[in-house]
Design a protein around this motif. Structure first.
Motif, PDB file in Angstrom:
ATOM      1  N   ALA A 291      -4.464  -3.434 -12.157  1.00  0.00           N
ATOM      2  CA  ALA A 291      -4.091  -2.933 -10.835  1.00  0.00           C
ATOM      3  C   ALA A 291      -2.943  -3.764 -10.261  1.00  0.00           C
ATOM      4  CB  ALA A 291      -5.295  -2.968  -9.902  1.00  0.00           C
ATOM      5  N   ARG A 292      -3.018  -5.077 -10.436  1.00  0.00           N
ATOM      6  CA  ARG A 292      -1.944  -5.944  -9.957  1.00  0.00           C
ATOM      7  C   ARG A 292      -0.640  -5.677 -10.696  1.00  0.00           C
ATOM      8  NH1 ARG A 292       0.210 -10.486 -11.991  1.00  0.00           N
ATOM      9  NH2 ARG A 292      -1.406 -10.641 -13.605  1.00  0.00           N
TER      10      ARG A 292
ATOM     11  N   ALA B 282      -8.819  -5.265 -12.896  1.00  0.00           N
ATOM     12  CA  ALA B 282      -8.217  -5.842 -11.691  1.00  0.00           C
ATOM     13  C   ALA B 282      -6.820  -6.368 -11.983  1.00  0.00           C
ATOM     14  CB  ALA B 282      -9.105  -6.956 -11.144  1.00  0.00           C
TER      15      ALA B 282
ATOM     16  N   GLN C 197       0.828  -1.190   0.000  1.00  0.00           N
ATOM     17  CA  GLN C 197       0.000   0.000   0.000  1.00  0.00           C
ATOM     18  C   GLN C 197       0.868   1.247   0.000  1.00  0.00           C
ATOM     19  OE1 GLN C 197      -2.278  -0.341   3.599  1.00  0.00           O
ATOM     20  NE2 GLN C 197      -0.593   0.299   4.904  1.00  0.00           N
TER      21      GLN C 197
ATOM     22  N   ASN D 258      -4.736   7.336  -6.268  1.00  0.00           N
ATOM     23  CA  ASN D 258      -4.179   6.340  -5.352  1.00  0.00           C
ATOM     24  C   ASN D 258      -5.236   5.357  -4.856  1.00  0.00           C
ATOM     25  OD1 ASN D 258      -1.422   7.290  -5.313  1.00  0.00           O
ATOM     26  ND2 ASN D 258      -2.145   9.041  -4.116  1.00  0.00           N
ATOM     27  N   LEU D 259      -6.134   4.948  -5.755  1.00  0.00           N
ATOM     28  CA  LEU D 259      -7.118   3.938  -5.390  1.00  0.00           C
ATOM     29  C   LEU D 259      -6.462   2.581  -5.179  1.00  0.00           C
ATOM     30  CD1 LEU D 259     -10.143   4.820  -7.701  1.00  0.00           C
ATOM     31  CD2 LEU D 259      -9.596   5.644  -5.396  1.00  0.00           C
ATOM     32  N   PHE D 260      -5.294   2.403  -5.766  1.00  0.00           N
ATOM     33  CA  PHE D 260      -4.455   1.236  -5.526  1.00  0.00           C
ATOM     34  C   PHE D 260      -3.017   1.663  -5.811  1.00  0.00           C
ATOM     35  CE2 PHE D 260      -6.428   0.970  -9.746  1.00  0.00           C
ATOM     36  CZ  PHE D 260      -5.311   1.028 -10.581  1.00  0.00           C
TER      37      PHE D 260
ATOM     38  N   GLY E 163       0.850  -2.285  -9.732  1.00  0.00           N
ATOM     39  CA  GLY E 163       1.439  -2.326  -8.402  1.00  0.00           C
ATOM     40  C   GLY E 163       2.812  -2.975  -8.413  1.00  0.00           C
TER      41      GLY E 163
END
Length: 408
Positions: free
Chosen positions: A92-93, A89, A2, A123-125, A96
């Protein structure tokens, strides 16, 4: 993983200046919100969130100028059949993971949209800053036409998560470019030649007419944006540059004329060498169709020679990886490949200051300086001594800070 609370100061920081190839004595980097406000010793105010670099190197965050955040598989033809929520999704992975490797900014070269860019900005993820262009533009039978030779029906809906859209004729190209730019796209991508991942074109083909290319360039210019062009052969590269394309992606088969045009036009070359090595080794395992596997050798072995030629003539070169699916964890191995023909400083520039200039964010990205975004890497060793160390980010990178927020 995070993005934690904001950092106000980074103390005991030996700041790396890529352009001058120097490292400062231990000092303090002061951060106000998302940006660096000061670099220099001063008293740290009580109650501030301070990060002690303990004498480590503090460098600007890295920039990868050619990624595909929606490419959860190497079979790009299947993306349009997936749920956009599922691919979101996956993105997002993947994003990150890019951030954890030290890439605090990435430029998507086909597929990502304003929604992903906004989510990263908010910064939702955990994710790098995302520069997006929407769908890449392709002619019928071009590099983003993913239909097999026996398929005639084509889904042209802009909402489906295909990597590109097929458009024929200057008017259709103009409309497709405008649709992408309408959503706030940072650039427009067009396919100037064939490629590896597409099923029906030849790598050495040229694509789009002069009028179609000019239409994309005109629309991007009108919106104060630019065109990046996928191209391998000198013929396709040179044609694109002559017609106003600003950023050449790949360029494995460039010649002396290509170099001359890149310099005359103040254009950029974005080699993506690691993707060919991984496609050769892992492409079949991660879904690359057989027809695409057969085309890898057409470009695999020429890329390093092209990089050497461009480097010798001081062409503006930005870092790119272009990895797909399960090969994306190899993103940082591009450093070691380029180091075979470039100095550590030249490679670092490609992933910092030169890439920032390409993104039209000179002074805001790729530097540790007042006014720049506080995108910082805390490094265990000086990459100017050996840039290949960045190929192992788990050991090379102690911490990542994006926009003043520490990644945990």
């Amino acid at each position: 993983m995070q993005l934690d609370v904001g950092i106000n100061t980074v103390t005991n920081a030996r700041v790396l200046d890529v352009e001058t190839a120097t490292v400062s004595e231990p000092t303090t980097v002061t951060i106000n919100g998302e940006r660096v406000s000061e670099v220099g010793d001063h008293n740290v105010s009580a109650g501030s969130q301070s990060f002690d670099a303990e004498g480590r190197i503090v460098s600007p965050g890295l920039i990868d100028a050619h990624v595909h955040v929606l490419a959860a598989t190497a079979n790009l033809g299947n993306l349009g059949d997936q749920s956009p929520y599922y691919l979101g999704a996956q993105a997002a992975r993947l994003m990150g993971d890019m951030l954890s490797r030290g890439f605090t900014t990435v430029r998507d070269a086909g597929g990502a949209d304003y929604g992903l860019s906004a989510a990263a900005q908010e910064n939702l993820f955990p994710a790098p800053r995302l520069f997006f262009g929407g769908k890449a533009l392709s002619q019928t039978g071009g590099h983003a036409d993913m239909r097999g030779p026996g398929t005639h029906v084509m889904d042209t809906h802009m909402c489906c998560p295909n990597i590109g859209i097929v458009c024929d004729g200057a008017d259709a190209v103009r409309k497709a470019a405008r649709e992408n730019l309408r959503t706030g796209a940072d650039h427009v991508k067009i396919m100037l030649s064939g490629g590896v991942a597409s099923p029906t074109d030849r790598v050495d083909s040229t694509q789009f007419s002069d009028e179609e290319i000019r239409a994309a360039v005109e629309e991007a210019s009108a919106a104060n944006r630019y065109v990046l062009g996928h191209a391998y052969t000198a013929r396709s590269v040179n044609r694109g540059l002559e017609l106003g394309v600003r950023s050449i992606e790949h360029g494995n088969l460039i010649d002396q004329r290509s170099v001359q045009l890149l310099l005359e036009k103040s254009a950029f070359l974005v080699p993506t060498l690691v993707t060919y090595e991984r496609l050769k080794q892992d492409g079949a395992q991660f879904g690359l169709p057989e027809a695409s596997q057969a085309k890898i050798d057409d470009v695999l072995y020429a890329g390093l020679d092209a990089l050497k030629l461009a480097t010798e003539h001081n062409v503006k070169i930005a870092y790119g990886s272009d990895l797909l699916g399960g090969m994306q964890p190899h993103q940082s191995q591009e450093f070691a490949i380029r180091a075979k023909v470039q100095t550590s400083q030249q490679v670092l520039r490609s992933a910092t200051t030169t890439a920032a200039e390409l993104l039209m964010r000179k002074g805001e990205l790729g530097v540790v300086a007042p006014g720049a975004f506080a995108d910082l890497l805390i490094l265990n060793a000086n990459p100017l001594d050996d840039v290949t160390a960045l190929g192992d980010p788990g050991n090379a990178i102690h911490s990542v800070i994006k926009g003043g927020r520490l990644l945990r």
